[in-house]
Design a protein around this motif. Structure first.
Motif, PDB file in Angstrom:
ATOM      1  N   LEU B 259     -23.141 -31.293 -31.216  1.00 26.65           N
ATOM      2  CA  LEU B 259     -24.561 -31.358 -30.866  1.00 26.65           C
ATOM      3  C   LEU B 259     -24.780 -31.138 -29.373  1.00 26.65           C
ATOM      4  O   LEU B 259     -25.689 -30.413 -28.971  1.00 26.65           O
ATOM      5  N   ASP B 260     -23.911 -31.736 -28.533  1.00 23.82           N
ATOM      6  CA  ASP B 260     -24.018 -31.504 -27.097  1.00 23.82           C
ATOM      7  C   ASP B 260     -23.790 -30.037 -26.764  1.00 23.82           C
ATOM      8  O   ASP B 260     -24.461 -29.469 -25.896  1.00 23.82           O
ATOM      9  N   ALA B 263     -26.752 -28.098 -27.727  1.00 25.64           N
ATOM     10  CA  ALA B 263     -27.822 -28.428 -26.788  1.00 25.64           C
ATOM     11  C   ALA B 263     -27.643 -27.655 -25.484  1.00 25.64           C
ATOM     12  O   ALA B 263     -28.599 -27.055 -24.979  1.00 25.64           O
ATOM     13  N   ILE B 267     -30.399 -25.091 -24.219  1.00 25.85           N
ATOM     14  CA  ILE B 267     -31.071 -25.325 -22.935  1.00 25.85           C
ATOM     15  C   ILE B 267     -30.872 -24.113 -22.047  1.00 25.85           C
ATOM     16  O   ILE B 267     -31.760 -23.704 -21.303  1.00 25.85           O
ATOM     17  N   LEU B 289     -27.134 -31.605 -18.516  1.00 19.84           N
ATOM     18  CA  LEU B 289     -26.779 -32.783 -19.319  1.00 19.84           C
ATOM     19  C   LEU B 289     -25.925 -33.742 -18.497  1.00 19.84           C
ATOM     20  O   LEU B 289     -26.133 -34.958 -18.516  1.00 19.84           O
ATOM     21  N   GLY B 311     -32.669 -36.024 -25.342  1.00 20.88           N
ATOM     22  CA  GLY B 311     -33.396 -35.428 -26.468  1.00 20.88           C
ATOM     23  C   GLY B 311     -34.645 -34.715 -25.995  1.00 20.88           C
ATOM     24  O   GLY B 311     -34.934 -33.592 -26.407  1.00 20.88           O
ATOM     25  N   ILE B 314     -33.873 -31.339 -24.371  1.00 25.55           N
ATOM     26  CA  ILE B 314     -33.570 -30.266 -25.330  1.00 25.55           C
ATOM     27  C   ILE B 314     -34.867 -29.646 -25.845  1.00 25.55           C
ATOM     28  O   ILE B 314     -35.042 -28.427 -25.851  1.00 25.55           O
TER      29      ILE B 314
END
Lengths: 515, 346
Positions: B259-260, B263, B267, B289, B311, B314
């Motif tokens: 997920l990171d 993201a 981004i 991040l 969150g 994102i």
């Protein structure tokens, strides 16, 4: 009528096919077709949707393999395992939808084949590509036709995208060039430019094959006409032998001529006395101003005008997808506020939009596409009865003559004309009082057109359906409408009974009567 | 429509266009956000701008960032890879156990990275030949690789070769972490690979318009498989970096990293609908991040708030990207005013 690979006096054939056949399941798309595309000539490949033109092109260009039959290029037997092999041999296709990579530049797209031909680890010479593209355009004398080659394709207009695809095809020095509906998104002026290029190719000895539903334009340029019907070869010859009228007759076959005649004979005077079904009063919004007009029960109103005059905007405002700044809408004499298509349907207004592609649920069946808007009437408490839905779908396919293997068949398995019938049937399934159609027969073949006209006529006569259609085809307006409304620059330029032929319509649309 | 729309030559490019086009890029916006955020944090806590802290920030994002380079390629090809966290762990424990069985540390590392590449090859092959969506295949691989990791280790941490610990812990040139240098090198190579090589343009082509790529003779299947091999290899490498940072490879390493990684790529401007993305953008996305996390630690704010703000970032980044693409014109002031007027008049 010549059926052999020799085309009589048409000159040597660059590409000819002998006994070509192709089936998809039980459907025979092409049966035993033999014909030839002569070098140095422009051949018009004519036929309705589903006549086998696309299949023929795909077989000639290596996109598909024939079940039987042979291809001969410059007198030698050839077989193409892929489009690349065909291109290498000199058979190139320009598709109806330009196949471009939007995120890359014009230059990168012109040399897209490099991406396949050079190894993946190689450095892409993108700056060189821009220079090479300029040289290419210079050589083809087409520099003015395209924006600078360093422009990303996502910034291009539809016409410019089409031109990029054409230039790319020309860069391969084709012997045989197929143009599949190349001008469907081009304006008249842009088509002229395209045809100037085609004429030059003809001089250079290229066999150009043109597929287009705009017959008048086809006939302005072709040297040779080939007609297909139901996957079979029907006729070939020079255009003075097979003129436009005869070509239409050959394409349609005998069965449909009667329908066309009936539609023509069915033209009646307007239903002047019938009650008003839809009334627009001073309607104003973005792109249109002070629109006043009415559609009566049983009346067919044709809305003409140039592309971009604001016709679609008016229709979208009426069904509530576009804001209305001023003015009012009345349905059946009652003033209404329509906030969206759902409300419009409740008030008895159905709308079929211009773009078939965006209207169809692509991965769903014919039945789903037919019944999706009336599902709530086919069950109760939110449950849908599959039996009733299917029965309804069958009834609709029968009533509107949708040619499909079954209601469970995928919508995408249907020809464009039949998909259009599905959309029409879907709109009418909700039993509307007012039907709004935007370009109801774009890209639809002659026979299906006649069937759609007949259906609309009959519904107007027997059920009092009020029809308002928008069309850019003058012939369609003149043939179908009881009354004509012409929009120019967002305003009504003409509102008159359709009995004076095309001249006043053109004049009003172009603004020549008022300067 | 006039002829000028076809030629489109009427608009000459002037010097004004250049800065505008640079400013409008997602990368520039991101860099601006990172700088502003950094200045704000340094006002509250001056240790943020210290060299050591900045290196630390970078070091914490190396693992996610390295994989984000690969994920950007995968997203541009209109695919997605959810398995990277598990593949990272599988590569790490494989390297650890190969070393534990007495192999040369470099061989162990090569086998580890190779396992990552093999996972990518497997995924790519199933996606291409079986025509299954990559979301599903990599969801499966996420579980398969994690399961294999547990099988290999029996749940026990594997010791990593001390000879390789410089990868995760070493510093050169006055304190720059080796892993950060590897990361930045991969970003530069990745950006060049994407924009300057035939392979990179092929990836853009298949993600942008599959049909055009096919008829253009681009080896669509091979290119698609190669993007998965690329991200698998990078996940494997990230596994080595991750495990050499702490000296042991754990079976639960990298859980939830996918997920990171996604993201960071998003981004940075990668589009889930294919065709668009930037490696430099993904790098900056990963940095943002990292800066955010670091800021919350330095300012001693609640870690719950940290998760919430990431969150938000994102979603905001995706909205910014939409606005930049011109997809949010319906929200412009003039359009809103028109609607409001229409409503009050009706």
């Amino acid at each position: 009528m010549t059926t052999s690979a020799q085309v009589g006096n048409a000159g040597p054939a660059a590409l000819s096919v002998v006994g070509l056949a192709k089936s998809f399941g039980a459907v025979k798309a092409l049966r035993d077709v033999s014909l030839a595309f002569p070098a140095g000539q422009v051949t018009g490949l004519l036929g309705e949707n589903g006549a086998g033109k696309s299949t023929l092109i795909r077989l000639c260009s290596g996109e598909m393999q024939p079940d039987s039959g042979r291809l001969r290029l410059d007198g030698e037997d050839v077989g193409f395992g892929s489009p690349l092999e065909a291109i290498a041999a000199g058979v190139v296709v320009v598709h109806q939808e330009p196949l471009l990579i939007s995120e890359l530049t014009v230059a990168d797209n012109l040399f897209l084949y490099d991406l396949g031909e050079r190894p993946g680890y190689a450095i892409a010479r993108r700056k060189d590509n821009v220079q090479r593209a300029r040289e290419l355009l210079d050589r083809l004398q087409m520099t003015d036709y395209l924006p600078d080659p360093s422009t990303p394709c996502r910034e291009l207009s539809a016409a410019a995208r089409q031109m990029v695809d054409i230039v790319r095809a020309l860069s391969r020095r084709p012997k045989v060039l197929f143009l599949d509906e190349p001008n469907s998104s081009l304006t008249h002026e842009e088509s002229e430019r395209l045809f100037a290029v085609v004429k030059r190719l003809r001089r250079d000895g290229v066999a150009v094959v043109l597929v287009s539903h705009r017959l008048a334009e086809v006939y302005s340029i072709v040297d040779h006409v080939i007609v297909l019907r139901d996957g079979t070869f029907v006729a070939a010859g020079p255009p003075d032998e097979i003129d436009e009228k005869r070509a239409v007759a050959l394409m349609a076959g005998d069965r449909k001529r009667a329908v066309v005649a009936e539609v023509m004979a069915d033209r009646r005077g307007t239903a002047e006395q019938a009650e008003v079904a839809l009334d627009l009063n001073g309607l104003t919004g973005e792109g249109f101003t002070d629109i006043d007009f009415t559609v009566r029960r049983g009346e067919i109103v044709g809305m003409a005008g140039l592309v971009g005059a604001g016709r679609t905007e008016i229709a979208e405002a009426v069904i509530g997808v576009r804001p209305v700044a001023r003015g009012s809408i009345s349905v059946g004499g009652r003033r209404v506020r329509i906030s969206g298509p759902g409300r419009a349907q409740k008030f008895g207004i159905a709308y079929v939009a211009e773009e078939r592609r965006t209207e169809v649920f692509h991965s769903q069946s014919v039945g789903y596409n037919l019944t999706v808007r009336i599902l709530s009437t086919l069950g109760r408490l939110g449950w849908v009865s599959p039996r009733r839905a299917d029965a309804k779908a069958r009834e609709l396919t029968r009533r509107f003559g949708v040619k499909t293997a079954s209601t469970g068949a995928l919508i995408t398995s249907l020809s464009g004309g039949n998909q259009q019938k599905v959309l029409l049937a879907r709109a009418l399934a909700a039993k509307p009082k007012v039907l709004i159609l935007d370009e109801p027969t774009r890209g639809v073949d002659v026979g299906t057109k006649a069937e759609i006209y007949a259906t609309l006529r009959e519904l107007a006569r027997t059920e009092g359906l009020a029809v308002w259609f928008i069309s850019s085809e003058l012939e369609e307006i003149v043939e179908l409408a009881d009354r004509v409304v012409v929009i120019r620059r967002g305003r009504i330029a003409l509102d008159a009974p359709n009995n004076a032929g095309p001249q006043p319509i053109v004049a009003a649309a172009m603004g020549s009567t008022e300067g | 429509m006039s002829a000028s729309t076809v030629s489109g030559r009427a608009r000459k490019r002037s010097w004004m266009d250049v800065p505008l086009s640079v400013v409008k890029r997602q990368e520039a916006g991101l860099l601006g956000v990172i700088i502003v955020l950094g200045l704000l944090v340094s006002l509250a806590n001056d240790s943020f701008l210290r060299k050591d802290n900045l290196y630390n920030v970078l070091q914490t994002v190396v693992v996610v960032g390295v994989i984000a380079v690969g994920q950007t390629f995968v997203l541009i090809a209109k695919e997605i890879d959810l398995s990277v966290g598990s593949v990272l762990a599988l590569s790490a424990v494989t390297a650890g156990s190969v070393y534990g069985s007495g192999a040369d540390p470099w061989v162990a590392m090569a086998v580890g990275v190779g396992v990552g590449a093999a996972c990518g090859l497997a995924v790519g092959t199933v996606v291409v030949i079986g025509r299954v969506s990559s979301f599903i295949v990599t969801l499966g691989m996420l579980s398969i690789a994690r399961g294999l990791t547990q099988l290999i280790t029996g749940g026990l941490p594997q010791t990593m070769p001390p000879e390789l610990s410089f990868i995760g812990q070493g510093r050169v040139l006055g304190g720059i972490p080796v892993s950060v240098i590897i990361f930045i090198a991969l970003v530069i190579i990745g950006q060049l690979l994407l924009t300057r090589t035939i392979f990179g343009l092929r990836v853009t082509a298949i993600g942008d318009n599959d049909a055009a790529a096919r008829t253009g003779g681009i080896p669509v299947a091979r290119t698609r498989i190669l993007t998965f091999v690329l991200i698998g290899t990078l996940a494997g490498l990230a596994g080595i970096i991750f495990s050499t940072q702490v000296g042991v490879a754990e079976a639960q390493a990298g859980t939830g990293y996918e997920l990171d990684v996604i993201a960071a790529a998003v981004i940075g401007g990668a589009s889930l609908s294919g065709g668009r993305g930037s490696i430099v953008g993904a790098f900056l996305g990963a940095c943002l991040l990292g800066v955010l996390r670091n800021a919350f630690i330095l300012l001693a704010l609640s870690p719950f708030l940290q998760q919430l703000s990431i969150g938000l970032v994102i979603v905001l980044a995706a909205l910014f990207d939409q606005a930049r693409q011109g997809n949010l014109r319906h929200l412009s002031l003039s359009s809103l005013r028109r609607r409001l007027l229409a409503r009050t008049r009706a």
